[in-house]
Design a protein around this motif. Structure first.
Motif, PDB file in Angstrom:
ATOM      1  N   GLY A  64       0.822  -1.208   0.000  1.00 46.44           N
ATOM      2  CA  GLY A  64       0.000   0.000   0.000  1.00 46.44           C
ATOM      3  C   GLY A  64       0.851   1.251   0.000  1.00 46.44           C
ATOM      4  N   THR A  65       0.159   2.380   0.066  1.00 45.40           N
ATOM      5  CA  THR A  65       0.825   3.691   0.083  1.00 45.40           C
ATOM      6  C   THR A  65       0.758   4.256   1.504  1.00 45.40           C
ATOM      7  OG1 THR A  65       0.274   4.119  -2.233  1.00 45.40           O
ATOM      8  CG2 THR A  65       0.825   6.036  -0.857  1.00 45.40           C
ATOM      9  N   TYR A  66       1.898   4.747   2.007  1.00 51.28           N
ATOM     10  CA  TYR A  66       1.980   5.190   3.401  1.00 51.28           C
ATOM     11  C   TYR A  66       2.711   6.525   3.506  1.00 51.28           C
ATOM     12  CZ  TYR A  66       0.919   0.260   4.358  1.00 51.28           C
ATOM     13  OH  TYR A  66       0.332  -0.981   4.398  1.00 51.28           O
ATOM     14  N   LYS A  67       2.379   7.246   4.581  1.00 56.21           N
ATOM     15  CA  LYS A  67       3.149   8.420   4.976  1.00 56.21           C
ATOM     16  C   LYS A  67       4.080   8.011   6.111  1.00 56.21           C
ATOM     17  CE  LYS A  67      -0.149  12.077   3.788  1.00 56.21           C
ATOM     18  NZ  LYS A  67      -0.976  13.196   4.335  1.00 56.21           N
ATOM     19  N   GLN A  81       6.205  10.171   1.616  1.00 54.35           N
ATOM     20  CA  GLN A  81       5.165   9.242   1.154  1.00 54.35           C
ATOM     21  C   GLN A  81       5.795   8.198   0.248  1.00 54.35           C
ATOM     22  OE1 GLN A  81       1.160  10.649   0.193  1.00 54.35           O
ATOM     23  NE2 GLN A  81       1.329   9.619  -1.789  1.00 54.35           N
ATOM     24  N   VAL A  82       5.508   6.925   0.561  1.00 53.40           N
ATOM     25  CA  VAL A  82       6.087   5.832  -0.226  1.00 53.40           C
ATOM     26  C   VAL A  82       4.996   4.814  -0.536  1.00 53.40           C
ATOM     27  CG1 VAL A  82       8.406   6.085   0.762  1.00 53.40           C
ATOM     28  CG2 VAL A  82       6.764   4.551   1.844  1.00 53.40           C
ATOM     29  N   THR A  83       5.244   4.033  -1.612  1.00 51.12           N
ATOM     30  CA  THR A  83       4.341   2.947  -1.990  1.00 51.12           C
ATOM     31  C   THR A  83       5.112   1.636  -1.910  1.00 51.12           C
ATOM     32  OG1 THR A  83       3.055   4.377  -3.447  1.00 51.12           O
ATOM     33  CG2 THR A  83       2.874   2.001  -3.803  1.00 51.12           C
ATOM     34  N   ALA A  90      10.532  -0.342  -0.041  1.00 51.94           N
ATOM     35  CA  ALA A  90      10.498   1.086  -0.394  1.00 51.94           C
ATOM     36  C   ALA A  90      11.456   1.822   0.533  1.00 51.94           C
ATOM     37  CB  ALA A  90       9.084   1.636  -0.245  1.00 51.94           C
TER      38      ALA A  90
END
Length: 981
Positions: A64-67, A81-83, A90
């Motif tokens: 998923g995408t996270y901060k 922010q990374v995916t 990541a």
């Protein structure tokens, strides 16, 4: 059973899925230097990690995408922010540039997770204790804050019974019981001690911050705004939140030692000394990681010793009378001076060299020993000192800080139990033993049995203080909601052992040490909180939080041993209302001997109490981001107490960003403070020395419970809650190009039905009151009462500047903080006295002059602190100047009229403002070894000497009732700190 099902639900949400996971990893540096111990978290979850010695971290997550958020004390928080793909990695690296101003994320005063201290709608100070404790001369939390936060006041007291061992503290000049203390965001218990003697905070119950070791604290947030609608009772002046350390894989040891090296030591002690007030403080902190997802357990321990100081000048009052000379001669001859006959007195008087012929003749003419006072009751101090080869300074008492030693241990733990939940806990235990002196019991006084103490005695109050606390909770995600369920328990016990004393009614058979009893207070608080931030478009959103609280409290007073409080007759039986006057124990001049242990008579069986109460509360707290610029907040709270009913409170706040660097903010709220169980149920009799014509005259003053028969006979109303209305307005600003930021906030707090300790009532001609007084061994009586309304106004200013002076970690940080405040009794509202008090003409006693000055002028109304930290590679220079404003001597002396205006202009009741300078030099000898040397009060500044009218025959050179700062003089210290990573 509902909390049990809630815990099961939270645990259920923490079950880890079986999908293939990925990894977020990276390196965090400051320039080219890796940073160890940086907290890295995934926004919106409880997953996280801490960087290792190489600045590296790794977190396992679902795809998923996270901060990713990186935060570190002393650095600005950054986000990436990374995916992450299934089975992939990541990278999120961070460079936390040092030497710049930061806006610290705060949790006090808001339940949103994304507010900084400059973005909040109310003022919040963030004090980096772990950094400050390494530089500043002070080692206790009260003194660290007192010298750093202008809105915070605390001073060590002297000759004030138990208050000598626990320093009262306050915000904005309000009472110690009008500020709420939290630990990790959870309510902390107060002490069991109620301040009933002549000190600031008289009649109040505070929280003992010194029970928390500085080595256990990462930072302290001080909310300078009323917050009863958010946190409940006590939060009228503000909230202090203590954030415990979370370090892991690091052992930190710190040893501080020092003493007062002051030009004032010798002249005041009557002897030459090189130092006094020695301090030794040994602190330790060590943390271990738990699991691989950022869990930890951190331990802190501290041992401390503080030596006594004495700043009394030579005693100038009466010490001996002529009868003491006859006792001296008789004792030298081997006679029993506890029971001299008239014939023996007449015989030994012939060998008292200073008795002239007229006195000897008058003595020989006596036919009854009861006539001795008319012949021998004159001041023979000079003659007796010469005959005994003594000096006046031999009769000095300990006027200064008490001796205290003790230790504290704290632990802080967090353990993830899945992606979306964590178990947390913190606990502390501490022990402190204090020893303070009392007023000298002089040979000429009826309270001194000279057959035991021929030269009198200075009784000692020895305190045994035990403090315990424990908190446990589980927080996690329930759907999209942040849920937190916790229980916190706290206990404080204060026991008294009195030494170098005696019970004068027991005569020569009296013990010289007594168990005087004590008191304890426990508090258990359970909370359930839910919150969620709902994102909107274009910076809009709303944070909603709601929950409940249930609290149980117990207050207990234990009686002392019978001999510690007993009033005995000549046959050794306890005095009762039926005891005939001829059996009462008298001294050699026919004066009644006072009962109980001198200085601190034990708690009576009638003082014993075991009181409980409970309260339940519901709250709703919201913050609306109406746009990126406009924030509006509101909170409501309903609370019900088992002993006095319900209260409803609200709070409204707002903040508007005029630009990215300038914002205005305002708030208004109602508040309340429930009268403590101590104030409702406390009672005891103690010796209070009141100033009469410049001389301290002892009175046996009984503090009677507000619910007592004596209170009803005098017309003292029953206690109810204090209520308040607060408003604040201010602005925040930043000048990034100049690395400058500042905040200015004005406030007003109106408090209705404020609880004070009344003046001292006599029994008058009421026979029932006189009987009650006699049973308590009291000549005067005081009560806790909702006597007045007050208004507090002020302005707080904070200016901070930080600059990088080049490469290699060369920085300069400057902080200016100031408060200008005023608290006044609302005279237009009058005194909240009952009709019966008015009929008896006792309104001016109900709220007397001393109580008024304690409220209005006993602490500095102006306080300014300028601190500078210069870092030059391995050298750190810390310079701080603090201005303490004027105070007024708290006294009932008739030099004041009803409006606090001075009538006798020859007497000076004011203490002028003074500047105290602290300086320290720290050097990093090796990567893990630091030495720091410095001084508190480098220039050896003392307060103004008190007017002779207030010095009590030289006992109190400086005010003991209205101190601005410590009158210990210059304090020099050295510290070595070792860190093993």
């Amino acid at each position: 059973m509902k909390p049990f099902y809630l815990l099961l639900s939270l645990m259920a949400f923490s079950v880890i899925g079986f999908a293939q996971q990925g990894t977020i990893s990276g390196t965090i540096v400051d320039g080219d230097e890796p940073l160890y111990g940086v907290s890295v978290g995934i926004d919106g979850t409880l997953k996280g990690a801490v960087t290792d010695l190489d600045g590296k971290y790794s977190i396992t997550v679902d795809p998923g995408t996270y901060k990713v958020v990186a935060s570190y004390v002393g650095y600005s928080t950054q986000t990436r922010q990374v995916t992450v793909a299934a089975g992939g990695t990541a990278t999120a690296d961070f460079n936390l540039a040092g030497g710049v101003l930061i806006d610290e994320v705060v949790v006090t005063g808001t339940r949103a997770s994304n507010r900084t201290n400059l973005e909040s709608a109310v003022p919040v100070d963030v004090i980096n204790v772990s950094e400050l404790a390494s530089k500043a001369p002070q080692v206790s939390i009260n003194q660290l804050l007192s010298q750093t936060a202008p809105s915070f006041s605390s001073n060590t007291q002297t000759i004030s019974d138990g208050t000598d061992h626990i320093d009262p503290a306050s915000l904005r000049g309000l009472g110690p019981d009008q500020v709420l203390v939290l630990v990790n965001g959870k309510r902390r218990h107060t002490t069991s001690l109620v301040n009933v003697n002549g000190t600031f905070g008289r009649g109040n119950v505070g929280t003992d911050l010194n029970a928390i070791p500085a080595s256990a604290i990462e930072k302290i947030e001080i909310l300078r705004d009323g917050a009863a609608a958010q946190y409940g009772t006590d939060a009228i002046a503000g909230v202090i939140n203590v954030k415990l350390r979370e370090d892991v894989n690091q052992l930190a040891l710190s040893l501080t030692t020092g003493a007062n090296f002051s030009d004032g030591i010798g002249p005041f002690g009557g002897e030459t000394k090189s130092a006094d007030g020695e301090v030794i403080n040994l602190g330790m902190n060590y943390g271990l990681p738990l699991g691989t997802e950022g869990g930890f357990i951190n331990f802190s321990g501290e041992f401390n010793y503080r030596g006594k100081t004495s700043r009394m000048q030579e005693f100038s009052g009466q010490i001996f009378n002529a009868y003491n000379g006859i006792e001296r001669v008789a004792a030298a001859d081997g006679a029993d001076i506890s029971n001299l006959t008239l014939e023996q007195v007449q015989t030994y008087a012939q060998d008292v060299s200073y008795l002239d012929g007229g006195t000897l003749q008058a003595l020989n003419d006596l036919t009854d020993i009861s006539g001795l006072a008319g012949v021998l009751d004159f001041d023979a101090t000079t003659q007796e000192l010469g005959a005994r080869n003594q000096e006046r300074s031999d009769y000095n008492m300990l006027v200064g800080q008490s001796e205290v030693r003790g230790g504290n241990f704290f632990a802080n733990m967090e353990l993830p139990v899945g992606d979306n939940a964590e178990l947390y806990s913190f606990a502390g235990v501490g022990y402190r033993r204090g020893c303070s002196g009392c007023f000298y019991r002089l040979p000429s006084q009826n309270r001194t049995t000279t057959s035991i103490y021929a030269d009198g005695t200075v009784p000692k109050i020895n305190s045994n203080i035990i403090d315990r606390s424990f908190g446990v909770g589980l927080r996690g995600m329930v759907g999209d909601w942040n849920a937190d369920f916790s229980t916190v328990y706290g206990y404080n016990e204060f026991l008294y052992n009195i030494t170098d004393t005696h019970n004068a009614t027991l005569g020569s058979s009296s013990p010289t040490e007594f168990d005087a009893g004590g008191h304890s207070f426990s508090q258990s608080t359970s909370n359930f909180d839910l919150s969620q931030y709902f994102d909107g478009a274009a910076g809009k959103g709303i944070n909603v939080a709601f929950g409940g609280e249930y609290r149980l409290e117990n207050y207990n007073v234990t009686a002392g041993s019978e001999q510690s409080y007993g009033n005995y007759d000549q046959n050794g039986n306890l005095v009762t209302p039926a005891t005939p006057d001829e059996l009462l124990v008298l001294d050699y001049f026919g004066r009644n001997r006072p009962s109980g242990a001198q200085c601190f008579a034990g708690f009576l069986p009638t003082n014993a109490v075991d009181a409980n109460r409970s309260s339940a509360a519901l709250y709703l707290d919201t913050e609306f981001d109406l746009s990126e610029a406009f924030l509006l907040g509101g909170a409501v709270r309903f609370e019900n107490y088992s002993d006095f009913g319900s209260t409803f409170n609200y709070k409204l706040t707002g903040r508007y960003k005029v630009s990215d660097n300038f914002a205005i903010r305002a708030g208004t709220s109602s508040g309340f403070r429930a009268p403590s169980l101590h104030q409702i149920h406390f009672s005891r009799t103690s010796t209070i020395f009141n100033l009469v014509d410049g001389v301290s005259v002892p009175q046996e003053v009984g503090i009677f419970a507000n619910t007592s028969r004596a209170a009803k006979l005098l017309g003292i109303p029953e206690l109810k809650e204090e209520t308040s209305q607060s408003v604040s307005f201010g602005f925040t600003a930043k000048v990034p190009a100049a690395s400058l930021r500042f905040t200015i906030d004005a406030y007003q707090v109106g408090i209705d039905d404020r609880v004070i300790l009344t003046g001292q009532f006599g029994p008058g001609d009421d026979a029932e009151l006189q009987s009650i007084f006699n049973q308590a061994g009291a000549t005067q009586a005081a009560f806790f009462a909702n006597a007045i309304n007050t208004t507090s106004q002020g302005i707080d200013i904070v200016i901070a500047h930080s600059a990088s002076l080049g490469t290699g970690g060369k920085t300069l940080r400057s902080d200016l903080a100031a408060t200008i405040s005023k608290t006044t009794w609302d005279q237009e509202d009058g005194i909240n006295a009952s009709d019966l008090l008015r009929e008896k003409g006792l309104v001016d006693t109900y709220f007397d002059q001393t109580s008024r000055i304690y409220l209005e002028q006993a602490v500095p109304r102006v306080k300014v602190t300028l601190g500078n930290t210069l870092t030059l590679n391995k050298l750190t220079v810390y310079l701080r100047n603090t201005y303490f404003g004027e105070t007024t001597e708290a006294t009932n002396a008739d030099i004041f009229d009803a409006d606090l205006n001075q009538t006798d202009k020859s007497i000076d009741p004011y203490n002028a403002g003074k500047v105290i300078t602290d300086l320290s030099l720290g050097y990093e000898v090796a990567n893990n070894l630091n030495f720091t040397f410095g001084a508190n009060n480098l220039l050896d500044v003392y307060p103004d000497e008190a007017d002779p009218s207030f010095q009590s025959d030289g006992r109190f050179v400086y005010s003991r009732r209205s101190p601005q700062f410590s009158f210990g003089g210059r304090f020099l210290f050295a510290r070595v700190a070792f860190t093993l990573k």
